[in-house]
Design a protein around this motif. Sequence first.
Motif, mmCIF file in Angstrom:
data_model
loop_
_atom_site.group_PDB
_atom_site.id
_atom_site.type_symbol
_atom_site.label_atom_id
_atom_site.label_comp_id
_atom_site.label_asym_id
_atom_site.label_seq_id
_atom_site.Cartn_x
_atom_site.Cartn_y
_atom_site.Cartn_z
ATOM 1 N N ASN A 328 0.856 -1.177 0.000
ATOM 2 C CA ASN A 328 0.000 0.000 0.000
ATOM 3 C C ASN A 328 0.895 1.230 0.000
ATOM 4 O O ASN A 328 1.754 1.382 0.884
ATOM 5 N N PHE A 329 0.712 2.080 -0.999
ATOM 6 C CA PHE A 329 1.615 3.217 -1.148
ATOM 7 C C PHE A 329 1.118 4.431 -0.369
ATOM 8 O O PHE A 329 -0.083 4.715 -0.313
ATOM 9 N N ALA A 330 2.080 5.150 0.219
ATOM 10 C CA ALA A 330 1.774 6.321 1.037
ATOM 11 C C ALA A 330 1.941 7.623 0.271
ATOM 12 O O ALA A 330 1.233 8.603 0.535
ATOM 13 N N ALA A 331 2.886 7.663 -0.671
ATOM 14 C CA ALA A 331 3.155 8.906 -1.407
ATOM 15 C C ALA A 331 3.815 8.576 -2.733
ATOM 16 O O ALA A 331 4.452 7.533 -2.889
ATOM 17 N N CYS A 332 3.664 9.491 -3.679
ATOM 18 C CA CYS A 332 4.250 9.336 -5.015
ATOM 19 C C CYS A 332 4.609 10.720 -5.529
ATOM 20 O O CYS A 332 3.848 11.674 -5.325
ATOM 21 N N TRP A 333 5.759 10.844 -6.190
ATOM 22 C CA TRP A 333 6.177 12.157 -6.668
ATOM 23 C C TRP A 333 7.080 12.028 -7.894
ATOM 24 O O TRP A 333 7.747 11.016 -8.084
ATOM 25 N N PRO A 334 7.107 13.063 -8.727
ATOM 26 C CA PRO A 334 8.013 13.092 -9.877
ATOM 27 C C PRO A 334 9.320 13.777 -9.501
ATOM 28 O O PRO A 334 9.411 14.485 -8.486
ATOM 29 N N GLY A 335 10.320 13.583 -10.332
ATOM 30 C CA GLY A 335 11.586 14.274 -10.159
ATOM 31 C C GLY A 335 12.261 14.481 -11.492
ATOM 32 O O GLY A 335 12.205 13.614 -12.366
ATOM 33 N N LEU A 336 12.873 15.636 -11.669
ATOM 34 C CA LEU A 336 13.615 15.950 -12.884
ATOM 35 C C LEU A 336 15.100 15.982 -12.548
ATOM 36 O O LEU A 336 15.512 16.668 -11.607
ATOM 37 N N ILE A 337 15.893 15.239 -13.300
ATOM 38 C CA ILE A 337 17.333 15.217 -13.080
ATOM 39 C C ILE A 337 18.034 15.745 -14.324
ATOM 40 O O ILE A 337 17.584 15.539 -15.448
ATOM 41 N N GLY A 338 19.144 16.440 -14.116
ATOM 42 C CA GLY A 338 19.930 16.908 -15.237
ATOM 43 C C GLY A 338 20.641 15.753 -15.912
ATOM 44 O O GLY A 338 21.128 14.829 -15.251
ATOM 45 N N ILE A 339 20.690 15.803 -17.240
ATOM 46 C CA ILE A 339 21.293 14.699 -17.984
ATOM 47 C C ILE A 339 21.875 15.229 -19.288
ATOM 48 O O ILE A 339 21.396 16.228 -19.844
ATOM 49 N N THR A 340 22.927 14.577 -19.763
ATOM 50 C CA THR A 340 23.524 14.930 -21.045
ATOM 51 C C THR A 340 23.127 13.891 -22.091
ATOM 52 O O THR A 340 22.481 12.890 -21.779
ATOM 53 N N LYS A 341 23.571 14.113 -23.326
ATOM 54 C CA LYS A 341 23.188 13.198 -24.398
ATOM 55 C C LYS A 341 23.994 11.894 -24.398
ATOM 56 O O LYS A 341 23.646 10.958 -25.116
ATOM 57 N N ASP A 342 25.044 11.811 -23.576
ATOM 58 C CA ASP A 342 25.762 10.535 -23.459
ATOM 59 C C ASP A 342 25.768 10.027 -22.019
ATOM 60 O O ASP A 342 26.535 9.127 -21.683
ATOM 61 N N PHE A 343 24.919 10.604 -21.171
ATOM 62 C CA PHE A 343 24.724 10.206 -19.776
ATOM 63 C C PHE A 343 25.853 10.635 -18.852
ATOM 64 O O PHE A 343 25.688 10.616 -17.633
ATOM 65 N N ALA A 344 27.033 10.985 -19.372
ATOM 66 C CA ALA A 344 28.138 11.427 -18.524
ATOM 67 C C ALA A 344 27.999 12.914 -18.231
ATOM 68 O O ALA A 344 27.437 13.664 -19.038
ATOM 69 N N PRO A 345 28.499 13.385 -17.094
ATOM 70 C CA PRO A 345 28.358 14.810 -16.749
ATOM 71 C C PRO A 345 29.161 15.707 -17.686
ATOM 72 O O PRO A 345 29.963 15.230 -18.505
ATOM 73 N N VAL A 346 28.935 17.015 -17.522
ATOM 74 C CA VAL A 346 29.751 18.016 -18.206
ATOM 75 C C VAL A 346 30.361 18.950 -17.171
ATOM 76 O O VAL A 346 29.755 19.224 -16.135
ATOM 77 N N VAL A 347 31.563 19.413 -17.466
ATOM 78 C CA VAL A 347 32.223 20.425 -16.644
ATOM 79 C C VAL A 347 32.768 21.487 -17.584
ATOM 80 O O VAL A 347 33.102 21.210 -18.738
ATOM 81 N N GLY A 348 32.844 22.724 -17.086
ATOM 82 C CA GLY A 348 33.362 23.768 -17.952
ATOM 83 C C GLY A 348 33.405 25.123 -17.292
ATOM 84 O O GLY A 348 33.180 25.271 -16.091
ATOM 85 N N ARG A 349 33.693 26.138 -18.113
ATOM 86 C CA ARG A 349 33.727 27.528 -17.688
ATOM 87 C C ARG A 349 32.676 28.331 -18.441
ATOM 88 O O ARG A 349 32.258 27.951 -19.537
ATOM 89 N N HIS A 350 32.306 29.443 -17.862
ATOM 90 C CA HIS A 350 31.401 30.369 -18.531
ATOM 91 C C HIS A 350 32.050 30.840 -19.832
ATOM 92 O O HIS A 350 33.261 31.096 -19.871
ATOM 93 N N PRO A 351 31.294 30.957 -20.912
ATOM 94 C CA PRO A 351 31.901 31.341 -22.192
ATOM 95 C C PRO A 351 32.526 32.736 -22.200
ATOM 96 O O PRO A 351 33.422 33.010 -23.000
ATOM 97 N N ARG A 352 32.069 33.621 -21.290
ATOM 98 C CA ARG A 352 32.630 34.989 -21.252
ATOM 99 C C ARG A 352 33.390 35.290 -19.968
ATOM 100 O O ARG A 352 34.365 36.035 -19.986
ATOM 101 N N PHE A 353 32.956 34.737 -18.871
ATOM 102 C CA PHE A 353 33.562 35.039 -17.577
ATOM 103 C C PHE A 353 34.416 33.858 -17.119
ATOM 104 O O PHE A 353 33.890 32.832 -16.690
#
Length: 424
Positions: A328-353
Amino acid sequence: MRDAVFWFDHQVEALPRLQQTIRADVVVVGGGMMGLMCAKSLAARRQRVCVLEATTCGGGASGRSSGLITPDSELELSDLVLGFGTKLGPWLWDFASAGVDLIRQAVVEDEIDCDMQPHEALFVAATPAGAKLIGAEFSARQRFGYPCVHYSQEQLPDIMASNAYFGALRFGGTFSIDGYRCCVGLRQGLIDAGTRIYEHSGVTRIAENGVETAGGFVQAPVVIVCTDRLLPELGLARREIYHAQTFLAISEPLASADVSRVFPRKPLMVWDTDLFYKYFRLTGDRRLLIGGGTLADTYSRREAHRPQQVVRRLTNYLAKRFPRLTVNFAACWPGLIGITKDFAPVVGRHPRFHSVYFAGGAAGLPWAAALGRYLAEKILDGRSDLEDILGVDRTFPIGPRLQAVISAPAAFAASHGILKFLRK
């Protein structure tokens, strides 16, 4: 049954908004696992840190998560080897594994009450084709020296009371937590160490010398942005980051007999090989937490709230695999996670700063924790070994030109489909 995040029942007093101009050595934007771990690493090195969070710490993907603390997120070791080679693949696996250790160490050192359960992990084959994926993962782990146990379909019911799976891979060193309470505990540890944290203080503008919110400005020579799926809203990784939607449901506490109808020996953290995979575990008070997504919802532009439909789908999944189980379920919720097109993270710098650094697409709390520490070490020690591997300019299955034509949801869905097909 409530359409609400179960963890958020633990009422935590919100911190004040930023209402003035202040100075810091580093300002960290984002109060999830990545941002808090980054701030913790900086504060340990005597940096004056300010953390800005748009809602409350842990109120985003980190606090909504399943709390499975394992280096596997969207990528198994065999996936990393296939995508990055025999040298970098295991190196990235070790990087994510270090995130597991970071979280464990923080929970113990800061004495965080977050329902940490020392569960081993079980990766199960949902189909005969999935059994081949399990076999490939077992071979990769044997090749590179990572201990694990391979179970055939006939052996599996000894540790999980189901005949509906076609094999499995089991390994240790993993555990589960309440991600929200972990973030709240990290927040308190930072406050106790003198770190300034402001909630309900979303950043409206990034500048060379700091960041602006609706109520104030943080002047700092370094800005680190850890907002994951929301990076594009701040002008960062606009084509490289999107979101994937999943759903979680949590049951009322199970009777001991029902626990044994899933786990005859001891509880495990489980996920399967399906493209839109299911995953489940037990909490410390014997609640069953189960999650998963669908093609119709995973790449939806907006968060969907369909608790009855989701619970019906998850109940059917359980009934086919554990027919004697009553939930018997008590609660249910959605979640949005950040993802890339190859599943691996991205790291970087601001393009101007060039004083602004970021990371995102960390599909999994260990990756987020490891990236948080990496960004801190980048600032303090000049670390740069991830940029060539996980930079925003790397090649993805669907490039920016085609993405501009077919839209981000379609580009990410197609890219993930291509990768999953190649892995099979």
